[in-house]
Write a protein that holds these residues in place. Structure first.
Motif, mmCIF file in Angstrom:
data_model
loop_
_atom_site.group_PDB
_atom_site.id
_atom_site.type_symbol
_atom_site.label_atom_id
_atom_site.label_comp_id
_atom_site.label_asym_id
_atom_site.label_seq_id
_atom_site.Cartn_x
_atom_site.Cartn_y
_atom_site.Cartn_z
ATOM 1 N N PHE A 83 0.859 -1.412 -0.084
ATOM 2 C CA PHE A 83 0.057 -0.125 0.017
ATOM 3 C C PHE A 83 0.930 1.255 0.182
ATOM 4 C CE2 PHE A 83 -2.608 -3.369 1.736
ATOM 5 C CZ PHE A 83 -3.415 -3.322 1.251
ATOM 6 N N TRP A 84 1.995 1.385 0.738
ATOM 7 C CA TRP A 84 2.908 2.352 0.749
ATOM 8 C C TRP A 84 3.609 2.713 -0.531
ATOM 9 C CZ3 TRP A 84 3.529 6.545 3.630
ATOM 10 C CH2 TRP A 84 4.636 7.157 3.552
ATOM 11 N N ASP A 85 3.834 1.685 -1.052
ATOM 12 C CA ASP A 85 4.416 1.637 -2.445
ATOM 13 C C ASP A 85 3.776 2.332 -3.468
ATOM 14 O OD1 ASP A 85 7.061 0.678 -1.461
ATOM 15 O OD2 ASP A 85 6.629 -1.359 -2.305
ATOM 16 N N ASN A 86 2.373 1.684 -3.261
ATOM 17 C CA ASN A 86 1.258 2.112 -4.508
ATOM 18 C C ASN A 86 1.065 3.845 -4.171
ATOM 19 O OD1 ASN A 86 0.915 -0.044 -5.597
ATOM 20 N ND2 ASN A 86 -0.690 -0.716 -4.385
ATOM 21 N N SER A 87 1.126 4.015 -2.979
ATOM 22 C CA SER A 87 0.695 5.605 -2.535
ATOM 23 C C SER A 87 1.995 6.576 -3.075
ATOM 24 C CB SER A 87 0.872 5.709 -1.116
ATOM 25 O OG SER A 87 -0.383 4.975 -0.739
ATOM 26 N N LEU A 88 3.018 5.942 -2.880
ATOM 27 C CA LEU A 88 4.384 6.722 -3.156
ATOM 28 C C LEU A 88 4.388 6.742 -4.661
ATOM 29 C CD1 LEU A 88 7.162 5.473 -1.179
ATOM 30 C CD2 LEU A 88 6.156 7.634 -1.133
ATOM 31 N N PHE A 89 3.991 5.618 -5.380
ATOM 32 C CA PHE A 89 3.971 5.925 -6.796
ATOM 33 C C PHE A 89 2.720 6.654 -7.455
ATOM 34 C CE2 PHE A 89 2.337 4.370 -11.018
ATOM 35 C CZ PHE A 89 3.533 4.521 -11.799
ATOM 36 N N ALA A 90 1.725 6.884 -6.808
ATOM 37 C CA ALA A 90 0.628 7.788 -7.098
ATOM 38 C C ALA A 90 1.209 9.186 -6.837
ATOM 39 C CB ALA A 90 -0.732 7.531 -6.282
#
Length: 104
Positions: A83-90
């Motif tokens: 979830f953290w990686d997805n948020s950083l990518f967004a």
């Protein structure tokens, strides 16, 4: 194993025990001294943490010493990191889009 980790962390006392153990090994009696709960109640919480793989126990005579087992957090960390990686990518995509608009 992630279900056991989540179950273990769902109780504030267990999270507080992990805080007490952070970076050190303590006897169960020393851990219990940080709480207003009885020693047997703390032992039950330690058993849940041990069964989930979050702490390890070392016996020495009649004492039991506990410390955090970092590997016990691996599955949970991997799950949360998704979830953290997805948020950083967004966030990265949004920042790049904003930068692109500034230069148009």
């Amino acid at each position: 194993m992630i279900e056991k980790a989540i179950h273990s962390l769902s109780v504030p006392t267990r999270r507080a025990i992990l805080d007490v153990l952070r970076g050190r090994e303590l006897a169960s009696s020393d851990i219990a001294s940080h709480f207003e709960l009885s020693a047997p109640a703390i032992s039950q919480h330690l058993k849940v943490l041990h069964d989930s793989g979050m702490v390890v126990v070392r016996k020495s005579g009649t004492k039991r010493y506990y410390r955090i087992r970092r590997e016990g957090f691996a599955d949970l960390k991997e799950f949360v990191d998704q979830f953290w990686d997805n948020s950083l990518f967004a966030l990265k995509v949004a920042a790049e889009e904003e930068e692109r608009r500034k230069h148009e």
